[in-house]
Design an enzyme around this catalytic site. Sequence first.
Site, PDB file in Angstrom:
ATOM      1  N   SER A   1       1.146  -1.020  -0.217  1.00  0.00           N
ATOM      2  CA  SER A   1      -0.056   0.095  -0.097  1.00  0.00           C
ATOM      3  C   SER A   1       0.890   1.300  -0.041  1.00  0.00           C
ATOM      4  O   SER A   1       1.675   1.324  -0.757  1.00  0.00           O
ATOM      5  CB  SER A   1      -1.014  -0.067   1.183  1.00  0.00           C
ATOM      6  OG  SER A   1      -1.965   0.911   1.143  1.00  0.00           O
TER       7      SER A   1
ATOM      8  N   ASP B   1      -9.163  -4.445  -6.037  1.00  0.00           N
ATOM      9  CA  ASP B   1      -8.865  -3.477  -5.140  1.00  0.00           C
ATOM     10  C   ASP B   1      -9.782  -2.468  -5.150  1.00  0.00           C
ATOM     11  O   ASP B   1      -9.376  -1.471  -6.049  1.00  0.00           O
ATOM     12  CB  ASP B   1      -7.343  -3.235  -5.144  1.00  0.00           C
ATOM     13  CG  ASP B   1      -6.784  -2.402  -3.975  1.00  0.00           C
ATOM     14  OD1 ASP B   1      -7.576  -1.883  -3.146  1.00  0.00           O
ATOM     15  OD2 ASP B   1      -5.743  -2.696  -3.797  1.00  0.00           O
TER      16      ASP B   1
ATOM     17  N   HIS C   1      -7.614  -5.376  -1.520  1.00  0.00           N
ATOM     18  CA  HIS C   1      -6.467  -4.616  -1.132  1.00  0.00           C
ATOM     19  C   HIS C   1      -5.817  -5.455  -0.271  1.00  0.00           C
ATOM     20  O   HIS C   1      -4.589  -5.501  -0.108  1.00  0.00           O
ATOM     21  CB  HIS C   1      -6.592  -3.371  -0.434  1.00  0.00           C
ATOM     22  CG  HIS C   1      -5.433  -2.445  -0.102  1.00  0.00           C
ATOM     23  ND1 HIS C   1      -4.596  -2.048  -1.193  1.00  0.00           N
ATOM     24  CD2 HIS C   1      -4.982  -1.839   0.834  1.00  0.00           C
ATOM     25  CE1 HIS C   1      -3.726  -1.197  -0.709  1.00  0.00           C
ATOM     26  NE2 HIS C   1      -3.980  -0.951   0.574  1.00  0.00           N
TER      27      HIS C   1
END
Length: 726
Positions: free
Chosen positions: A596, A671, A703
Amino acid sequence: MYLLKNIGTLVFAVFFATIAIAQEKKKVTLEDVFKSNTFSSESVYGINWMNDGQFYSSLKRSAAGPSVVKINVATGQQEAVLIDGQKIGVNFSSYSFNADESKALVVSDIERIYRRSSKGVNHVVDLETGEAQLLVKGEKIMYATLSPDNDKVAYVKDNNLFVIELATDKITQITHDGKWNEVINGAADWVYEEEFSMSKAFDWSPDGKKLAFIRFDETDVPEFNMQTWGELYPKDYKFKYPKAGEKNADVSIHVYDFASQKTVKMDAGTETDIYLPRIYWTGSSNTLAFLRMNRLQNQLDLFYANTATGESNLVLQEKSDTYVDLDYNDNLFFLKDNKGFIRTSEQDGFKHIYHHDNSGKLIRQVTSGDWEVTNMVGVDEKGKKIYFISTEASPLERNLYVINMDGKGKKLLTPAKGTHAVNMSKDFKYYIGYHSDANTPSKVTLNQASGKEIQVLEDNQELRDRLRSFALSKKEFFQFEAVEGTSLNAYMIKPADFDESKKYPVLMYVYGGPGSQNVTNSWGGTRDFWHHHLAAEGYIVVCVDNRGTGARGRDFKHSTYANLGKIEVEDQIAGAKYLGTLPFVDKGRIGIWGWSYGGYMSSLSLMIGNDVFKSAIAVAPVTTWRYYDTIYTERYLQTPQLNAAGYDDNSPITHVNKLKGNLLLIHGTGDDNVHFQNAVDLVDALVKADKQFDSFYYPNRNHGISGGNTSWHLYNMMTDFIKNKL
């Protein structure tokens, strides 16, 4: 001679016995971490303190089904089974009581939507008779909540707010304009849920006669389209997602009165490009408090609104040259009898506790110092004390303290080093404590408010015993000076058979986003044990908390404002260079990985630090902040219209020509948070720059890139990449 001879024999015997014991220790394997869950820890779940502070309830699971049991604090023994899932025929996974604990609401068949949102089948259980009442004929509903007067349950379905009367099953529809991708009543939109940590957006008044809720009109918010795979023709999944600089939902606050059957809109001002992230009942059903923030989030206002007329007045305002962090202002406790409120703020440079009168005037700053209150546990009005968790001992630690409301008499209640979290009883006589450190699994205890331990509820002894059979080195904490003399916190995991005369490759692990913290004295999870596996394979794993991360005050955290990526990457490069000076580090084999924000950091670090880093893994990275959501991105970068350079100068896409090392780019196509679009555009830029790299996508994974065999596959692939490329 005889004595000396036998001493020598004894020394050699001890030496070889030590080697034999060391050889018996097992290496951490990928199978241990991802297949057999060898290192998973236990905890105590679903604990709710009961109104009588002598008892608490706990959710237990067994082969027969779930149950909620009542525990006597004094004896630590189970006194009763309050809800028996087998008897009521409901395999529930969560529960909550109403105000007087005569009823409970249990939820089963939960279906996750996004990070915090879900819907499920709800039953109301009469705790006296044991009977379970199915709500809404078993339809899946969202955020079902019992009213304080025990008569009703409010819930959200199909973007509208409803109330069901328990005695008659009569349903009243409070709102009628809810529609997918247009209007939401009583539930948060995607960006509020993700960035303001909220999902339910309604709340009962203290007397149960009114219902306050937030309405989101997202009609003009741009849609994002994700394709889902697995059928002959892939399907489109479209949802409203406001990217930086784009239109947000128009939000408004309303109160429905059951007596008049009318809804009144609260006055939040004439400006519509705002955020309304919190509503609070002040203790009176006639006054609703709410927070308002401007689009750039550098001003926070607290209002009181008259629920009968909607008229509001400004009580408190806080401004900043950078941003006002809602997370640091999210502890708001209203005192009884209009004696004001207690809140937290980082306005003096560190997050601390403040006491205001009912008009908003500051009475006193309760805590102060170059440390942060990370959580306000509770306010004991009767005892005039405040319980809180802070970093006073160290930014790496979390400890429980108590202080008088006048700011005097501060006392440490949990002196053990490490990380403490607590769940305190309503009468402030007891708490459930959760404690761990970097090398010791969590221990859950029942304690008196003084900190004295009454009973161990879970000590993870089985895991502790299991750990002894593995060759594990301890996580070592250290500091080093980075750019401009800034001292940064870090940790290191060495191979268990570490030999300081050898040179080892290093893999750095990074997240690095604003207010985050990876370097803490707390027990890790799956990712930590993957790092231990890498250590067993001969790698040193290091993590550095760069500038911009949390627990070190406002200036340290806000130093990245309007220019994300620049100084964070400078600090990771400085960390790698420092490691390269250590005699046991092979400075030609230093890699970095992250997920991320960490994926953004690892890819950018490899490009800008191409003379330092050999390889990088970027999992689900943001590759341009232009593709991320309004609330998070604009808080730290302003809008793209105001600060284009802040968005582009430190985008990995901008720096693809600098790539020299090995890059592995990984993303899930499903995602909803950091869109697959980020990976696609980075790949396109790398191809145009004629740069070779590795990439992998996971169909339909969100995600977290998990589910089924996914984690095993992912970490297997990353391990192979590290072995081949580092």
